[in-house]
Scaffold this active site. Structure first.
Site, PDB file in Angstrom:
ATOM      1  N   GLU A 152       0.840  -1.197   0.000  1.00 17.86           N
ATOM      2  CA  GLU A 152       0.000   0.000   0.000  1.00 17.86           C
ATOM      3  C   GLU A 152       0.879   1.253   0.000  1.00 17.86           C
ATOM      4  O   GLU A 152       1.853   1.348   0.741  1.00 17.86           O
ATOM      5  CB  GLU A 152      -0.890  -0.031   1.249  1.00 17.86           C
ATOM      6  CG  GLU A 152      -1.928   1.055   1.328  1.00 17.86           C
ATOM      7  CD  GLU A 152      -2.883   0.851   2.504  1.00 17.86           C
ATOM      8  OE1 GLU A 152      -3.878   1.588   2.568  1.00 17.86           O
ATOM      9  OE2 GLU A 152      -2.623  -0.041   3.339  1.00 17.86           O
ATOM     10  N   LYS A 157      -9.184   3.282  -2.668  1.00 16.38           N
ATOM     11  CA  LYS A 157      -9.567   2.500  -1.499  1.00 16.38           C
ATOM     12  C   LYS A 157     -10.948   2.948  -1.022  1.00 16.38           C
ATOM     13  O   LYS A 157     -11.242   4.151  -0.953  1.00 16.38           O
ATOM     14  CB  LYS A 157      -8.528   2.684  -0.392  1.00 16.38           C
ATOM     15  CG  LYS A 157      -8.683   1.746   0.797  1.00 16.38           C
ATOM     16  CD  LYS A 157      -7.492   1.895   1.745  1.00 16.38           C
ATOM     17  CE  LYS A 157      -7.571   0.937   2.925  1.00 16.38           C
ATOM     18  NZ  LYS A 157      -6.405   1.055   3.821  1.00 16.38           N
ATOM     19  N   CYS A 179      -5.729  -3.533   1.968  1.00 18.91           N
ATOM     20  CA  CYS A 179      -5.521  -3.654   3.419  1.00 18.91           C
ATOM     21  C   CYS A 179      -6.812  -3.778   4.221  1.00 18.91           C
ATOM     22  O   CYS A 179      -7.420  -4.842   4.271  1.00 18.91           O
ATOM     23  CB  CYS A 179      -4.682  -2.470   3.907  1.00 18.91           C
ATOM     24  SG  CYS A 179      -3.900  -2.761   5.518  1.00 18.91           S
ATOM     25  N   SER A 212      21.144  -0.594  33.980  1.00 19.65           N
ATOM     26  CA  SER A 212      20.977  -0.463  35.429  1.00 19.65           C
ATOM     27  C   SER A 212      21.242  -1.749  36.197  1.00 19.65           C
ATOM     28  O   SER A 212      21.367  -1.722  37.411  1.00 19.65           O
ATOM     29  CB  SER A 212      19.545  -0.005  35.733  1.00 19.65           C
ATOM     30  OG  SER A 212      18.625  -1.026  35.402  1.00 19.65           O
TER      31      SER A 212
END
Length: 710
Positions: free
Chosen positions: A45, A114, A175, A360
């Site tokens: 896309e 789309k 999509c 850490s």
């Protein structure tokens, strides 16, 4: 007519606004598809501009440059001889559309906009585009002069139509359309369309691939047909990782599947399919009756271009690609591979000299460091496979200037691009955390710096004493809650500044050619700043699983110590009877925090709704299955924990607005950028009606419990 058709889909590592780079990757995918004998190629896309262009979609330049790249693609004769389905944003009659451009031999056959836009979670397509609201209808698109010259015409069709070749028909959906209840492929299939392409910009989320794959397989399991799924892959300039996995499915069976995580900029997946299998699969009477009665008919754009031929059918070396079992990664592998690939893309495209992690000795910063080490392992594998782009990037980033000189191990590469920095304090930092940090750095090969920040801390603290005449103390020294918090935050801020200071100067201090700076990686603490946080949306349970997996998979036995250590910020002095604990400070366990987060975001529950859910889930009174590991609490304890969660959520919400950009891995991420949009100034929850309603509900529950005990 032939019935054996070779088709191609792909995953491309596009980069927003990298116009010429994006075009070159598109052209390369077409070259590879043609070399494999494919006659139809589909790409991701918005592949021309890059999916994550976001508000650049409002700029006219973007549409101009997209069409300029499309023109170059049409003029490139190496891309002829194959049907192309290309993702391009199009401006049509003053409206912006997310489009597929179907073209052949330098001519546009159709521009298909789309229809159903993704507009939840990380997606905001309605902010940038207009959906095409007229299913199965078309109109004329007036070509700008630069394309009209190539087309030899002034107009092409624009809208919802399909392409008809001598032997079959194919249609495109994009999509999100796949995920809708009435997906376009249903009507297409009923109207005789046999090949359907899906061009996606689908980002990674832990455990998402199975859901996505089930939907794609279901698209043809009911209706029959050939389904080509294309997706972007990599980091295209945002906090999302697009996880590729281009696929070809025939009648519900996967016949080809690309990688989910890869450093390849271009990956093409091909398969040979038998159209007769589709026609046979669709022979069911009930399906035929629905197709015959369907009024959803598509305009068919005719082309004499053949996807197959009778000559191909006579070639006995050609056969349909057989089904395969879909491939899935475990959650632990997904964290290692997604994080590693994302970090490499970010590093090579940012132009910086490497990464720095304040280590850490706790599990969060440990996980960040191990993901960087995973990146180095992935890069070394790509070097061994001869990936030219990776080799070029490694030479540039790691400063390997000699001809043929490359790192031999992940540790060697790690030492060049990764620095770990332990910033301790004599009273607060334990010998164990300092040693764990040292052991991990030695195991992964990072360049390690071990220092104490006491002098800076004392100097900054004295500023308060000398200015206002007040000497703040820790809680264990008799100080108030506010004093305790002030001194803890002071250390965190000093560590932040120190990390950036060393990130700026270390490449120069190490005599790295060209100097440069290191990107500071975060480890999920909202009180500290960083450039990128690769674990910001991964919960503690998944992180622990990842570290346990990496201990064995990466052969890092020192990780066991991180798993068994009590989580602590080490921001308060250690005494004989007191060691600071994260879970004690929070008033809840990390498991409970994950549950709260999921209910808040995914289940969309406020304080009252969350209490009403958890008072049953965590009830000390209910019967339990042996595998039920939910906490045991009385209703009053549940009410207290829910209130505490929302109280601290509210007073810390403003920190989310400046939170370090985190790689998106979970659907309940607190990322304020666009995923979790909420106010950051709340009324006091302790006085709120929501909390009063919890108290009312609690009172009813306690009366009910008391009556049962009588």
């Amino acid at each position: 007519m032939g019935h054996l058709v070779t088709v191609a889909t792909c995953s491309l590592n596009q980069w927003v606004l990298d116009w010429e780079g994006n075009l070159s990757r598109i052209v390369e995918s077409i070259r590879l598809a043609k070399a494999a004998g494919a006659r139809l190629r589909v790409g991701p896309e918005l592949e021309i501009c890059g999916y994550s262009s976001l508000d650049h979609f409002h700029e006219l330049d973007l549409y101009t440059h997209s069409l300029e790249m499309l023109r170059q693609l049409l003029l490139d004769e190496s891309t002829h001889g194959i049907l192309l389905d290309v993702g391009v944003p199009i401006l049509h009659r003053n409206l912006r559309y997310n489009c597929r451009v179907i073209c052949l031999d330098g001519k546009i056959l159709l521009i298909r906009p789309k229809m159903w836009l993704a507009n939840d979670g990380n997606y905001r397509e309605m902010r940038h585009f207009t959906p095409w609201m007229r299913p199965r209808q078309t109109e004329l698109f007036h070509l700008p002069k630069m394309l009209a010259e190539v087309q030899g015409d002034t107009h092409v069709l624009f809208g919802d139509a399909v392409i008809s070749t001598p032997e079959t028909a194919f249609g495109a959906e994009t999509c999100e359309e796949l995920f809708t209840p009435r997906a376009p492929h249903i009507d297409m299939a009923l109207d005789g369309v046999e090949i359907i392409t899906n061009s996606s910009g689908s980002h990674f989320t832990l455990r998402k691939l199975d859901t996505r794959l089930q939907l794609i397989m279901e698209a043809t399991r009911k209706s029959g047909g050939v389904y080509l799924y294309a997706n972007q892959q990599g980091c295209d300039g945002e906090r999302l990782y697009f996880d590729g996995c281009a696929m070809i499915i025939v009648n519900g069976d996967v016949v080809a599947q690309g990688s989910q995580f890869s450093l390849n900029d271009v990956e093409v997946v091909t398969a040979t399919v038998d159209l007769e299998e589709v026609r046979s699969y669709r022979a069911a009477i009930s399906r035929g009756l629905q197709a015959a009665s369907s009024t959803a008919k598509y305009q068919r754009i005719q082309t004499p271009f053949e996807l197959s031929s009778e000559e191909d059918d006579a070639d006995v070396t050609k056969a349909p690609t057989l089904p395969i079992q879909p491939r899935f990664h475990s959650v632990e592998e997904e964290i290692a591979l997604c994080g590693g690939c994302y970090l490499w893309d970010y590093l090579r495209r940012s132009g910086t000299a490497g990464y720095l992690v304040p280590l850490s000795g706790g599990i969060d910063s440990c996980a960040t460091a191990v993901i960087v080490y995973s990146m180095c392992r992935i890069v070394m594998k790509a070097i061994e496979e001869g990936n030219p782009q990776v080799i070029e990037d490694v030479k540039r980033i790691a400063k390997y200037n000699d001809e043929g000189a490359l790192p031999k191990t992940p540790q060697e590469l790690c030492n060049q691009v990764f620095t770990t920095l332990y910033m301790g304090m004599k009273k607060q930092s334990s010998r164990e955390t300092r040693q764990r940090a040292k052991d991990l750095s030695e195991a992964i090969g990072s360049y390690h710096v071990n220092l104490d920040i006491d002098d800076v801390y004392e100097a900054q603290k004295k500023l308060v004493v000398s200015t206002v005449g007040f000497d703040p103390k820790f809680k264990v020294e008799g100080g108030t809650v506010q004093e305790n918090l002030t001194l803890q935050c002071l250390q965190a801020r000093i560590r932040m500044v120190t990390a950036y200071e060393f990130g700026q100067i270390l490449p120069t201090a190490r005599n790295r050619p060209g100097g440069g700076n290191l990107l500071v990686l975060g480890s999920a603490n909202v009180g500290e700043s960083a450039d990128i946080n690769p674990i910001g949306s991964i919960d503690k349970a998944d992180l622990k699983r990842f570290i346990a997996w990496a201990e064995k998979k990466f052969e890092l036995p020192c990780l066991h110590e991180f798993l068994t250590a009590v989580p602590t910020a080490e921001l308060e002095p250690i005494t004989e009877d007191y060691v600071q604990s994260d879970e004690a400070d929070m008033g809840m366990t990390y498991q409970e925090l994950t549950i709260f987060g999921r209910l808040r975001k995914l289940n969309k529950l406020g304080p009252l709704g969350m209490f009403q859910r958890l008072v049953h889930d965590w009830s000390v009174d209910r019967a339990r299955r042996p595998d039920d590991d939910a906490p045991y609490y009385t209703p009053a304890q549940v009410a207290e924990k829910v209130k505490k969660f929302f109280h601290f959520y509210a007073i810390n919400r403003h920190k989310m607005t400046t939170l370090t950009p985190a790689l998106h891995c979970n659907d309940y991420s607190p990322d304020d950028n666009r995923f979790d949009l909420r106010p950051f100034l709340y009324p006091p929850f302790w006085k709120s009606w929501s909390f009063k309603r919890i108290d009312m509900e609690l009172e009813k529950i306690e009366k009910k419990r008391a009556s049962k005990k009588q």
